[in-house]
Design an enzyme around this catalytic site. Structure first.
Site, PDB file in Angstrom:
ATOM      1  N   HIS A 154      15.086  96.626  -0.286  1.00  0.00           N
ATOM      2  CA  HIS A 154      14.786  97.821   0.609  1.00  0.00           C
ATOM      3  C   HIS A 154      14.915  98.305   1.198  1.00  0.00           C
ATOM      4  O   HIS A 154      16.353  97.863   1.711  1.00  0.00           O
ATOM      5  CB  HIS A 154      13.009  97.350   1.279  1.00  0.00           C
ATOM      6  CG  HIS A 154      12.043  98.533   1.944  1.00  0.00           C
ATOM      7  ND1 HIS A 154      12.800  98.650   3.246  1.00  0.00           N
ATOM      8  CD2 HIS A 154      10.834  98.980   1.839  1.00  0.00           C
ATOM      9  CE1 HIS A 154      11.171  99.128   3.763  1.00  0.00           C
ATOM     10  NE2 HIS A 154      10.532 100.130   3.329  1.00  0.00           N
ATOM     11  N   ASP A 230      15.094  88.931   4.027  1.00  0.00           N
ATOM     12  CA  ASP A 230      14.059  89.612   4.005  1.00  0.00           C
ATOM     13  C   ASP A 230      12.596  89.117   3.348  1.00  0.00           C
ATOM     14  O   ASP A 230      12.021  89.156   1.829  1.00  0.00           O
ATOM     15  CB  ASP A 230      13.839  90.976   3.153  1.00  0.00           C
ATOM     16  CG  ASP A 230      12.922  92.206   3.413  1.00  0.00           C
ATOM     17  OD1 ASP A 230      12.391  92.015   3.799  1.00  0.00           O
ATOM     18  OD2 ASP A 230      12.878  94.175   2.992  1.00  0.00           O
ATOM     19  N   GLN A 233       7.246  91.177   1.722  1.00  0.00           N
ATOM     20  CA  GLN A 233       6.743  91.042   1.206  1.00  0.00           C
ATOM     21  C   GLN A 233       5.711  89.884   0.293  1.00  0.00           C
ATOM     22  O   GLN A 233       5.487  89.532  -0.455  1.00  0.00           O
ATOM     23  CB  GLN A 233       7.149  91.416  -0.111  1.00  0.00           C
ATOM     24  CG  GLN A 233       7.249  93.004  -0.165  1.00  0.00           C
ATOM     25  CD  GLN A 233       6.155  94.324   0.244  1.00  0.00           C
ATOM     26  OE1 GLN A 233       5.370  93.812  -1.106  1.00  0.00           O
ATOM     27  NE2 GLN A 233       5.710  95.100   0.310  1.00  0.00           N
ATOM     28  N   LYS A 256       1.512  94.169   6.857  1.00  0.00           N
ATOM     29  CA  LYS A 256       1.309  93.779   5.196  1.00  0.00           C
ATOM     30  C   LYS A 256       0.345  92.853   4.902  1.00  0.00           C
ATOM     31  O   LYS A 256       0.494  92.398   3.608  1.00  0.00           O
ATOM     32  CB  LYS A 256       3.176  93.678   4.657  1.00  0.00           C
ATOM     33  CG  LYS A 256       3.295  95.324   5.127  1.00  0.00           C
ATOM     34  CD  LYS A 256       4.733  95.337   3.741  1.00  0.00           C
ATOM     35  CE  LYS A 256       5.562  96.401   3.709  1.00  0.00           C
ATOM     36  NZ  LYS A 256       5.259  97.616   3.854  1.00  0.00           N
ATOM     37  N   CYS A 396      10.612 103.198  -0.134  1.00  0.00           N
ATOM     38  CA  CYS A 396      12.346 102.729   0.538  1.00  0.00           C
ATOM     39  C   CYS A 396      13.028 102.394  -0.264  1.00  0.00           C
ATOM     40  O   CYS A 396      13.784 100.991  -0.085  1.00  0.00           O
ATOM     41  CB  CYS A 396      11.770 102.231   1.767  1.00  0.00           C
ATOM     42  SG  CYS A 396      10.160 103.195   2.714  1.00  0.00           S
TER      43      CYS A 396
HETATM   44  C1  LIG Z   1      10.810  94.031   0.919  1.00  0.00           C
HETATM   45  C2  LIG Z   1      10.056  95.195   2.172  1.00  0.00           C
HETATM   46  N1  LIG Z   1      11.078  95.249   3.037  1.00  0.00           N
HETATM   47  C3  LIG Z   1      10.916  95.003   4.419  1.00  0.00           C
HETATM   48  C4  LIG Z   1      10.199  96.500   4.344  1.00  0.00           C
HETATM   49  C5  LIG Z   1       9.976  97.605   6.360  1.00  0.00           C
HETATM   50  O1  LIG Z   1       8.678  97.007   6.606  1.00  0.00           O
HETATM   51  P1  LIG Z   1       8.457  97.613   7.930  1.00  0.00           P
HETATM   52  O2  LIG Z   1       7.800  99.434   7.333  1.00  0.00           O
HETATM   53  O3  LIG Z   1       6.498  96.603   7.912  1.00  0.00           O
HETATM   54  O4  LIG Z   1       9.384  97.474   8.599  1.00  0.00           O
HETATM   55  C6  LIG Z   1       9.096  96.834   3.695  1.00  0.00           C
HETATM   56  C7  LIG Z   1       7.942  97.826   3.623  1.00  0.00           C
HETATM   57  O5  LIG Z   1       7.348  98.265   2.018  1.00  0.00           O
HETATM   58  C8  LIG Z   1       9.067  95.212   2.423  1.00  0.00           C
HETATM   59  O6  LIG Z   1       8.415  96.074   1.683  1.00  0.00           O
END
Ligand SMILES: Cc1ncc(COP(=O)(O)O)c(C=O)c1O
Length: 441
Positions: A154, A230, A233, A256, A396
């Protein structure tokens, strides 16, 4: 369904010691928004949990009850409300830490996962600039050092590392992907003794692929590199024990995992957080301030500058409690069943190409696909007109779309409240997309 006293639909144990099963209809009843009808009085089919999850009543109540009964700033006041708010705020840290296999002082509240990942990235930049004293020098980078990410990231776990490379002179490298979009273990040989950081996703937000963390952590440890996971998810959908995974840092978002927006958490191993220079500076994170200089508090307070998002923190802890009551094993098992149904649905419609692993092994109930001849935004509109909410666009994650040879996709993603009926409604709507545009069914 079995129900706890605060209205939480609990996982029930299957006979014969099998994994507990989750009663998705009962869970669904805990989420007020899922009672909505739309698109000509159809039930809402919410398949966009990967973007943000819906909130159970207990989370909504926890947040509003904070404002109704004790709203006050934390770690500041001398009055009873401030004291109670502080206790709740720190108890929430304990709850969320326990939920991910961490110690409370290893959890820093952030705005979201993005801010957590930036906190770590900017700490490397600040350390390289000489901030944080001798202890922080372990994080200083220079030309010749390498940062390894993956093509599955992401943007939140890619762009900050591009920034680190630009600020420090380090080189960005990346692990490549297998044809079906998993991180290719064969590309791990780019992790060498020049590597200082390995940043990678635990569960991919487009394909739902779950990363085998152990070999990556083992390789990073062999070469003395820091690992940044990260977990945005993975934490909402799988049992996650960050301590056992052995990563150095990890980030995830409340919204999430059925909690409120506006809060997330950064996990950092205690001895690393202790040496990390501050990211945001200002009130609440200092010891002594003179006109010339400042000394900083130990973590986690050092990383929590300014007034905090207390009601949201309390709501996030309630979401972790709710998920714990469901049982993360039960959540994962239920979502594996939904993943199988989603995969069947996508496979069954002619002209639809799955993007990602064609298997339920090591994957979330997150399924992205391309409809031949129809732009994802148009796919989304046809589904929306039938009450089915999905995500469209690049989610993203442009590099992984490039890997599949597309600019964008449509993504269906589930949560613990997703039912087989939801997937049936999705499948029926998906079958109507190509005919709607006059293409062969
Ligand atoms: C795999 C992953 N990493 C990071 C993020 C970023 O999360 P946030 O927008 O809550 O900071 C997301 C959000 O879609 C995501 O799916």
């Amino acid at each position: 369904m079995s129900s706890t006293t605060d209205g939480i639909a609990a996982g029930s144990h299957a006979p014969g010691g099998a994994a507990p099963r989750l009663d998705a209809d009962a869970v669904r009843a805990d989420f007020p928004v899922l009672a909505r009808r739309l698109a000509g009085d159809r039930p809402l089919v919410y398949l966009d949990s990967g973007a943000t999850a819906q909130k159970p009543q207990v989370v909504i109540d926890a947040e509003s009850s904070f404002y109704e009964t004790l709203n006050a700033a934390v770690h500041r006041g001398a009055h009873q409300l401030a004291d109670e708010a502080t206790q709740l705020y720190e108890a929430a840290r304990e709850t969320v830490a326990g939920f991910v296999g961490a110690q409370p002082d290893e959890i820093v509240w952030t705005k979201n996962a993005t801010e957590g990942l930036n906190l770590v990235a900017y700490s490397f930049i600040n350390a390289t600039a000489g901030r944080g004293g001798r202890a922080a020098q372990r994080f200083a980078l220079s030309a010749g050092d390498e940062i390894v990410v993956t093509e599955a990231e992401h943007h939140a776990n890619l762009v900050p590392w591009q920034e680190v490379a630009a600020h420090t002179g380090a080189t960005l490298r990346w692990l490549t992907l297998t044809e079906d979009g998993r991180i290719d273990p064969a590309s791990l040989d780019i992790v060498t003794d020049r590597t200082r950081i390995v940043a990678f996703t635990h569960a991919q937000n487009v394909t739902g692929a779950v990363t085998d963390v152990a070999p990556i952590v083992a390789r990073a440890k062999e070469v003395g590199a820091y690992t940044v996971l990260d977990a945005c998810q993975s934490v909402p959908h799988l049992p996650v024990d960050l301590g056992a995974l052995g990563v150095d840092f990890a980030a995830f978002s409340s919204h999430k995992m059925l909690g409120p927006t506006g809060v997330g958490a950064l996990y950092g191993r205690r001895e690393l957080l202790a040496d990390l220079p501050p990211f945001l500076t200002g009130g609440s994170m200092v010891e002594v301030v003179t006109m010339e200089s400042t000394t900083f508090m130990p973590p986690p307070a050092r990383f929590e500058a300014g007034s905090q998002m207390i009601a949201q923190v309390v709501g996030m802890a309630k979401a972790a409690e709710y998920l714990t009551t469901l049982g993360m094993d039960a959540v994962a098992a239920h979502e594996a069943e939904i993943a199988a149904l989603l995969l069947d649905a996508v496979r069954s419609v002619p002209g639809v190409r799955l993007l990602g692993p064609d298997t339920t092994d090591s994957r979330l109930a997150t399924v992205a696909f391309d409809v031949d001849g129809v732009h994802p935004h148009d796919v989304g509109q046809v589904l929306d007109a039938r009450g089915v909410a999905v995500r469209v666009g690049h989610h993203c994650a442009q590099p992984i779309h490039r890997h599949f040879g597309v600019h964008a996709s449509t993504r269906a993603s589930a949560g613990p409240y997703t039912t087989p009926d939801d997937v049936a409604a999705f499948a029926a709507a998906l079958a109507e997309v190509r005919p709607f545009f006059g293409l062969e069914a």
